[in-house]
Design an enzyme around this catalytic site. Structure first.
Site: not given
Length: 338
Positions: A131, A244
């Protein structure tokens, strides 16, 4: 459009849940949706297009008549079942690290290297990158194409949802415990995550880096098709539930200004510029949740070197970092190959 039987492996996990939602949101051409998980999930069901679909136990013969398999149930599960699925005629899009660095398996971010999908025919498997790697290369590939990136220094600030549902619960429980003046339980991470930052994601390797950090190094080179890019990473788990954030510093072969970077990225697929620091506007994790874009801001020239750029990159790790990227790969498969 022709419809296909689709299986979601690890359907009851955080990423699996998101895969099911995104298949519905994007109106993916599903003939039949099969939800697969371990025996622990037996009896559970998920909503899809107004129906309650039962979760079935993953078995070796689960992929008969399944054309596309979206896997997100852990590396050991993928190592066993992805080749079985491929042999049954199912094209697997795998979200684990099991196959990412295999030379005969494509590692794909659709905005960056969609042409690599064609290699799926070798083993019937396509790998979804880590990711944190996904959002970084979405932001950096247009710059690399324009002026070639020589070096990347990245520090990540990663949400607990990257670890899964148990980590989301742990942050919530620890926060409540501390605010209630109680001792928090520590189970998922080696230290308390609430009101803390952990400079460790995954296990430490012999070189002093974590596995997560080396994933970013190696995957970036493979996706960008340039082993000469020098990459160094520090990955940090922070007490954020979703999305994130990354601080990225690059050194380029040719000079590029901050204004030129903005102009490039404004046209780049999957990127949204959020960059007005005078008005305190920059990408925030809380604004990225549930969004498909990779948000880029704080774009500025690195005054310590001749050809340097700094930027701040934020994306929803469950969507673009995992589930959405997998579904986008499947969409290209359906459109161009199946």
């Amino acid at each position: 459009m022709k419809a296909f039987n689709v299986a979601v492996v690890g359907a009851t996990g955080a990423v699996g849940n998101e895969m099911v939602k995104i298949l519905e949101e994007r109106n993916f051409p599903v003939a039949k949706l099969l939800l697969l998980a371990s025996e622990r999930s037996l009896g559970k069901s998920l909503e899809y297009k107004g129906q309650s679909l039962p979760v079935e136990v993953l078995k070796e013969d689960s992929f008969t008549d399944v054309r596309i398999g979206l896997f997100s149930a852990g590396g050991s599960v993928s190592e066993k079942y992805a080749p079985l699925a491929a042999r049954a005629g199912c094209v697997v899009v795998d979200n684990t690290s099991a196959f990412r660095m295999a030379p005969d398996i494509p590692l794909v971010v659709p905005e960056v290297n969609p042409e690599a999908i064609a290699q799926y025919k070798q083993r019937g498997i396509i790998a979804n990158p880590n990711c944190s790697t996904v959002q970084m290369v979405v932001a950096l590939k247009p710059i690399h194409d324009a002026v070639r990136i020589k070096r990347i220094v990245v520090s990540t600030y990663q949400a607990v949802s990257g670890t899964g549902k148990k980590a989301i619960e742990e942050l919530s429980n620890q926060t409540r415990a501390l605010l209630g003046m109680r001792e928090p339980a520590v189970k998922v991470y080696p230290h308390r995550i609430a009101f803390n930052c952990l400079p460790q994601i995954d296990v430490f390797l012999d070189n002093g880096y974590t596995k997560e950090e080396m994933k970013m190094v190696n995957e970036t080179k493979k996706i960008m098709k340039d082993d000469s890019i020098a990459v160094t990473a520090t990955t940090v788990r922070v007490p954020v539930f979703y999305a994130h954030s990354e601080s990225i510093n690059i050194e380029t072969e040719k000079k590029i200004t901050a204004a030129e970077v903005r102009e490039l990225l404004e046209k780049a697929p999957g990127v949204k510029i959020v960059d007005d620091p005078r008005n305190l506007v920059y990408p925030l994790a809380i604004d990225a949740v549930g969004r498909d874009e990779t948000f880029v801001g704080r774009i500025r020239e690195d005054e310590s070197i001749t050809n340097g750029i700094n930027m701040w990159v934020v994306s929803d790790n469950l969507r673009k970092g995992a589930a959405l990227n997998a579904v986008q790969i499947a969409e290209i498969l359906v459109r161009d190959y199946l």
